[in-house]
Design an enzyme around this catalytic site. Structure first.
Site, short mmCIF file in Angstrom:
data_model
loop_
_atom_site.label_atom_id
_atom_site.label_comp_id
_atom_site.label_asym_id
_atom_site.label_seq_id
_atom_site.Cartn_x
_atom_site.Cartn_y
_atom_site.Cartn_z
N GLY A 188 0.82 -1.20 0.00
CA GLY A 188 0.00 0.00 0.00
C GLY A 188 0.86 1.25 0.00
N GLY A 230 0.46 -5.23 0.72
CA GLY A 230 -0.80 -5.21 -0.01
C GLY A 230 -0.75 -5.98 -1.31
CD GLU A 287 3.22 -5.70 6.10
OE1 GLU A 287 2.67 -5.61 5.00
OE2 GLU A 287 3.83 -6.73 6.47
#
Length: 359
Positions: A71, A119, A142
């Site tokens: 993302g 993502g 992440e």
């Protein structure tokens, strides 16, 4: 037959015979997805589902570096900093897209060539036919930016053999095509230079082709992915990551010794302590969940809470704003992250994404 190409800047909708091709088109940003792209992909999937001339949907990325690096976290960083009430809109639409991909009625083929992270894994690994190549570098990185593996990976990663998904979620390290297949995040490996021919072959299928027909085409291009490092170190991973707290995992890695365990431990020690504890809780909860929706709801609640805290902003700053790769986490140690602090991320105070879905 090559059909007309439609472009909406960041997403190109193409037709190759009976195949509807969705091309992510932000190559300079490694095809990182934003809200407009989420909406364009969802609309394309809905249209293809209703189009009787479409046999299958193919997802690919423009440029030569990867499918999708995740993302667009810079936008989320800026909106969260500004306390914009729409900061969570991206997740509110991205997570239902992940669900739609997981339950898509027509064959859905994801070409995970090159970098596929965050993502991008959500767009690909929930699909029915997931292809990797010798160039694939897949990761859920992440914990290195003060966040956690989302897009439904708290449902996918616990399904990996043994504790391999826990290893992937906590370390955030890149894995190869062979590793992705071993972890259950991909199905087949194909040579990257064969992908154009593969898409043409899919497009040559009849409009009413089923998954078996698509699978036959994909199998005709498949090659051995080679050796999986995760499979080779499976026993070490299972021994060290069977614990339910991060401190015990690190202690087990230290006691284990060896190059792989040492490299793994070193990677974890660089991650956000809060993110590590949150990620482990999410993965353990995912293991006992009823399905993808329950995991997406839990991830959404945790994501909203993340925007209230220091580490996400510090992690993004260090990774993509200042690029000094030297985040200062707060709290700085695992021992300082108490259970009550992690409970905040599970409070579910932020509404629901699937109000009509029964868990």
């Amino acid at each position: 037959m090559q059909g007309p190409t439609m472009s909406s800047d960041d997403v190109i909708l193409d037709r190759v015979g009976s195949a509807a091709v969705i091309r992510l088109n932000r190559p300079k940003a490694l095809n990182s997805i934003n809200l407009s792209m989420v909406r364009a992909i969802r609309a394309a999937l809905d249209d293809a589902a209703e189009d009787v001339s479409v046999s299958c949907v193919v997802l690919t990325g423009e440029g030569d570096r990867g499918l999708c690096a995740g993302g667009d976290i810079r936008v989320l960083f800026e909106m969260g900093k500004a306390d914009d009430t729409e900061a969570t809109r991206f997740w509110r639409e991205e997570f239902p897209l992940n669900y739609a991909i997981a339950h898509y009625l027509k064959p859905y083929v994801a070409l995970m060539d090159g970098i596929t992270m965050g993502g991008g894994v959500g767009l690909a690994s929930h699909g029915r036919h997931r292809l990797v190549t010798e160039r694939t570098r897949l990761a859920m990185p992440e914990t290195g930016i003060g966040y956690f593996p989302d897009v439904g990976t708290s449902w996918l990663l616990p399904k990996a053999p043994g504790e391999v998904g826990t290893w992937m979620g906590l370390t955030g390290l890149e894995v190869t095509a062979a590793d992705a297949i071993f972890a259950g995040l991909a199905d087949l490996s194909v040579p990257s230079d064969e992908l154009p021919k593969l898409v043409q072959a899919l497009g040559a299928l009849a409009a009413d082709a089923d998954d078996a027909a698509v699978e036959a085409v994909l199998q005709s291009f498949a090659v051995s992915p080679g050796e999986s490092e995760l499979q080779r170190n499976h026993a070490v991973i299972d021994r060290c990551f069977a614990h339910d707290n991060v401190e015990d995992i690190l202690a087990a890695l230290d006691a284990e010794g060896g190059e792989f365990a040492g490299r793994t431990r070193e990677a974890i020690l660089k991650r956000s302590p809060t993110s590590l504890k949150l990620t482990l809780r999410l993965l353990r909860a995912g293991r006992d969940s009823s399905g993808l929706v329950e995991c997406l709801e839990r991830e959404f609640a945790a994501g909203v809470e993340i925007l209230r805290h220091h580490d996400f902003y510090e992690g993004v700053r260090a990774a993509i704003i200042d690029k000094d790769r030297d985040p200062k986490w707060s709290p700085a140690s695992l021992q300082e992250v108490g259970r009550e602090a992690i409970e905040l991320y599970f409070a579910g105070r932020h509404g629901t994404l699937f109000p009509d879905h029964r868990l």
